[in-house]
Motif scaffolding. Structure first.
Motif, PDB file in Angstrom:
ATOM      1  N   LYS A  44       4.289  -0.582   8.512  1.00  0.00           N
ATOM      2  CA  LYS A  44       5.403  -0.385   7.265  1.00  0.00           C
ATOM      3  C   LYS A  44       5.667  -1.986   6.643  1.00  0.00           C
ATOM      4  O   LYS A  44       5.954  -1.967   5.213  1.00  0.00           O
ATOM      5  CB  LYS A  44       6.550   0.419   7.541  1.00  0.00           C
ATOM      6  N   LYS A  45       5.362  -2.835   7.537  1.00  0.00           N
ATOM      7  CA  LYS A  45       5.964  -4.415   7.022  1.00  0.00           C
ATOM      8  C   LYS A  45       4.464  -4.742   6.120  1.00  0.00           C
ATOM      9  O   LYS A  45       4.711  -5.966   5.876  1.00  0.00           O
ATOM     10  CB  LYS A  45       6.119  -5.026   8.251  1.00  0.00           C
ATOM     11  N   GLN A  46       3.636  -4.200   6.276  1.00  0.00           N
ATOM     12  CA  GLN A  46       2.285  -4.673   5.521  1.00  0.00           C
ATOM     13  C   GLN A  46       1.854  -3.608   4.582  1.00  0.00           C
ATOM     14  O   GLN A  46       0.979  -3.054   4.179  1.00  0.00           O
ATOM     15  CB  GLN A  46       1.053  -4.860   6.562  1.00  0.00           C
ATOM     16  N   PRO A  47       2.839  -3.441   3.720  1.00  0.00           N
ATOM     17  CA  PRO A  47       2.358  -2.340   2.338  1.00  0.00           C
ATOM     18  C   PRO A  47       1.274  -2.766   1.475  1.00  0.00           C
ATOM     19  O   PRO A  47       0.675  -2.037   0.854  1.00  0.00           O
ATOM     20  CB  PRO A  47       3.644  -2.249   1.645  1.00  0.00           C
ATOM     21  N   ARG A  48       0.607  -4.121   1.371  1.00  0.00           N
ATOM     22  CA  ARG A  48      -0.558  -4.686   0.692  1.00  0.00           C
ATOM     23  C   ARG A  48      -1.607  -4.159   1.354  1.00  0.00           C
ATOM     24  O   ARG A  48      -2.572  -3.950   0.513  1.00  0.00           O
ATOM     25  CB  ARG A  48      -0.253  -6.097   0.678  1.00  0.00           C
ATOM     26  N   THR A  49      -1.801  -3.891   2.591  1.00  0.00           N
ATOM     27  CA  THR A  49      -2.857  -3.588   3.282  1.00  0.00           C
ATOM     28  C   THR A  49      -3.174  -2.189   3.521  1.00  0.00           C
ATOM     29  O   THR A  49      -4.175  -1.355   3.508  1.00  0.00           O
ATOM     30  CB  THR A  49      -3.270  -4.354   4.287  1.00  0.00           C
ATOM     31  N   PHE A  50      -1.900  -1.670   3.974  1.00  0.00           N
ATOM     32  CA  PHE A  50      -1.857  -0.429   4.886  1.00  0.00           C
ATOM     33  C   PHE A  50      -1.060   0.750   3.961  1.00  0.00           C
ATOM     34  O   PHE A  50       0.234   0.104   3.296  1.00  0.00           O
ATOM     35  CB  PHE A  50      -1.228  -0.296   6.139  1.00  0.00           C
ATOM     36  N   TYR A  51      -0.980   1.789   3.845  1.00  0.00           N
ATOM     37  CA  TYR A  51      -0.383   2.878   3.145  1.00  0.00           C
ATOM     38  C   TYR A  51      -0.148   4.007   4.295  1.00  0.00           C
ATOM     39  O   TYR A  51      -1.192   4.624   4.906  1.00  0.00           O
ATOM     40  CB  TYR A  51      -1.102   3.516   1.836  1.00  0.00           C
ATOM     41  N   LEU A  52       1.076   4.482   4.464  1.00  0.00           N
ATOM     42  CA  LEU A  52       1.372   5.760   5.451  1.00  0.00           C
ATOM     43  C   LEU A  52       1.585   6.660   4.631  1.00  0.00           C
ATOM     44  O   LEU A  52       2.788   6.723   3.707  1.00  0.00           O
ATOM     45  CB  LEU A  52       2.564   5.270   6.317  1.00  0.00           C
ATOM     46  N   ALA A  53       1.160   7.728   4.651  1.00  0.00           N
ATOM     47  CA  ALA A  53       1.348   9.144   4.148  1.00  0.00           C
ATOM     48  C   ALA A  53       1.727  10.070   5.191  1.00  0.00           C
ATOM     49  O   ALA A  53       1.600   9.853   6.491  1.00  0.00           O
ATOM     50  CB  ALA A  53      -0.158   9.653   3.437  1.00  0.00           C
ATOM     51  N   GLY A  54       2.307  11.197   4.663  1.00  0.00           N
ATOM     52  CA  GLY A  54       2.673  12.170   5.549  1.00  0.00           C
ATOM     53  C   GLY A  54       4.193  12.125   6.001  1.00  0.00           C
ATOM     54  O   GLY A  54       5.045  11.376   5.169  1.00  0.00           O
ATOM     55  N   THR A  55       4.666  12.491   7.016  1.00  0.00           N
ATOM     56  CA  THR A  55       5.835  12.527   7.467  1.00  0.00           C
ATOM     57  C   THR A  55       6.112  11.358   8.688  1.00  0.00           C
ATOM     58  O   THR A  55       5.131  11.064   9.214  1.00  0.00           O
ATOM     59  CB  THR A  55       6.449  13.671   7.897  1.00  0.00           C
ATOM     60  N   GLU A  56       7.399  11.066   8.890  1.00  0.00           N
ATOM     61  CA  GLU A  56       7.636   9.895   9.750  1.00  0.00           C
ATOM     62  C   GLU A  56       7.158  10.525  11.308  1.00  0.00           C
ATOM     63  O   GLU A  56       6.736   9.604  12.017  1.00  0.00           O
ATOM     64  CB  GLU A  56       9.085   9.742   9.902  1.00  0.00           C
ATOM     65  N   MET A  57       7.091  11.688  11.670  1.00  0.00           N
ATOM     66  CA  MET A  57       6.804  12.190  12.942  1.00  0.00           C
ATOM     67  C   MET A  57       5.261  12.167  13.003  1.00  0.00           C
ATOM     68  O   MET A  57       4.443  12.137  14.153  1.00  0.00           O
ATOM     69  CB  MET A  57       7.370  13.424  13.327  1.00  0.00           C
ATOM     70  N   ASN A  58       4.568  12.708  11.933  1.00  0.00           N
ATOM     71  CA  ASN A  58       3.117  12.977  11.788  1.00  0.00           C
ATOM     72  C   ASN A  58       2.526  12.208  10.549  1.00  0.00           C
ATOM     73  O   ASN A  58       2.179  12.873   9.649  1.00  0.00           O
ATOM     74  CB  ASN A  58       3.043  14.459  11.582  1.00  0.00           C
TER      75      ASN A  58
END
Length: 401
Positions: A348-362
């Motif tokens: 989450k500290k690298q939003p320029r490179t990674f995108y996290l989708a879905g929910t916090e558990m999955n």
């Protein structure tokens, strides 16, 4: 009327207690204890609490199971829709894999209802409901034993033959992927069960465990201390020990420097302006520690160790077919790649490179550079093209072909 009679009796008892001749008698009665005339009248029957229906309901805190990773202002609908698409086609994906491993590619319908995990449908639901979604790919029929069976249609069997030919044409590429995974691992060995469990992620064929014997110069199958078969690296390949980030750095150095951000902690008394702060942070952005180095020997909580783990996840995603992976896939290789339980916060500290989708558990992590503005992969593997075509057929009805 009943309430009026009750209040009248209470009033009479109160008046009786005030009469000098009756007051001692009432006080001496053990069934009528009175310390004072005013204590005779009780208000315990009155409603003193606010009824539940009038109470203001407190909003329950969001559960990690349902709380989205992204705030509405930062949501990428293209990536989120891909996660929803995977959920919709879960039955197709798992049933295809399970039936392909069965003799004659068939299964009794009664048995299928009990295999909800293997076939990818919710427990308690009827499997026939999900078969009806894909009439071009699945069919049911009554066998000579008078039992209902399910299997693939002839059209689906033709598609499976096409997929097998694709697997054969990209076998060397898949061998390179597995080799790179072993080179990134801490002990240069990975249990075969983990590779098999994540085979769809990398496009590895189901029978890869049998194919490894064709490459003795690369792989060796051993038995671990727990009795499980482990795939070991035989020879180190220098040509494969170049990460995707290193290739990008050689092509566009400035873009690679902007991909990550590792802020440096410093004392406030330095009184750095914005330009000095940016320069200081830039010194700690690149170079990343190569995922093919011995980064697992670094101090676990040092900046270099975090760079190493970020580089490992980046390289791991670059080896996948669709440049994305779920939390379950990453946790599968947690020990081999020296990842910590803080991987979610690290990404989450690298939003320029990674995108996290879905929910916090999955959650599912995407490699943003691999997608265009519309959420399409810029470079598609032949297996990805086949999967997209299969999903198109899965949504069609009979007669639409």
């Amino acid at each position: 009327m009943a309430w009026r009679r009750f209040l009248f009796c209470i009033s009479n008892l109160t008046n009786a207690a005030q009469i000098p001749s009756l007051s001692p008698l009432l006080r001496s009665n053990p069934f009528f204890p009175v310390s004072s005339p005013s204590a005779l009248f009780s208000t315990s029957f009155l409603v003193t609490k606010t009824p539940k229906k009038f109470k203001k309901k407190r909003k329950k805190p969001d559960s990690p199971r349902t709380k989205p990773v992204q705030h509405p202002s930062t949501r990428n609908h293209h990536f989120e829709s891909l996660v929803e698409r995977d959920s919709y086609f879960r039955f197709l994906t798992r049933s295809k894999q399970f039936l392909s491993q069965q003799p004659e590619h068939v299964l009794r319908l009664d048995d299928a209802g009990k295999l909800y995990r293997e076939l990818g449908f919710p427990r308690g639901r009827k499997v026939a409901r999900y078969l009806q979604r894909h009439p071009l790919l699945f069919q049911t029929y009554r066998h000579t034993d008078n039992k209902m069976w399910l299997g693939f249609t002839d059209f689906m069997e033709d598609l499976l033959n096409e997929e097998r030919s694709i697997m054969g044409s990209v076998e060397i590429d898949r061998v390179d992927k597995v080799t790179k995974l072993l080179m990134m691992s801490k002990d240069k060995r990975i249990p075969l069960s983990k590779i098999h469990h994540c085979r769809l992620l990398f496009g590895i064929p189901d029978d890869f465990r049998d194919r490894v014997v064709k490459y003795p110069e690369r792989f060796r199958v051993a038995v671990g201390s727990d009795g499980k078969r482990v795939l070991e690296l035989v020879n180190w390949d220098k040509s494969l020990a170049v990460s995707q980030l290193e290739r990008q750095f050689m092509v566009d150095e400035d873009k690679a420097k902007r991909a990550f951000k590792f802020p440096v902690k410093y004392a406030k008394d330095l009184e750095l302006d914005e330009g000095d702060t940016r320069t200081l942070n830039l010194l700690n952005t690149l170079p990343l520690v190569s995922p093919y180095s011995d980064g697992h020997k670094l101090d676990l909580w040092s900046l270099e160790a975090e760079k190493y783990r970020v580089g490992v996840v980046y390289e791991f995603l670059s080896l996948t077919l669709e440049k994305r992976a779920s939390i379950h896939h990453i946790v599968e290789f947690k020990d081999e790649f020296s990842l910590t339980k803080h991987t979610y916060d690290m990404l989450k500290k690298q939003p320029r490179t990674f995108y996290l989708a879905g929910t916090e558990m999955n959650w599912v992590v995407f490699l943003k550079d691999a997608y265009d503005e519309k959420g399409n992969l810029t470079d598609k593997d032949p297996q990805v093209l086949f999967n997209e075509k299969l999903c198109q057929y899965a949504e069609m009805k009979k007669g639409e072909l």
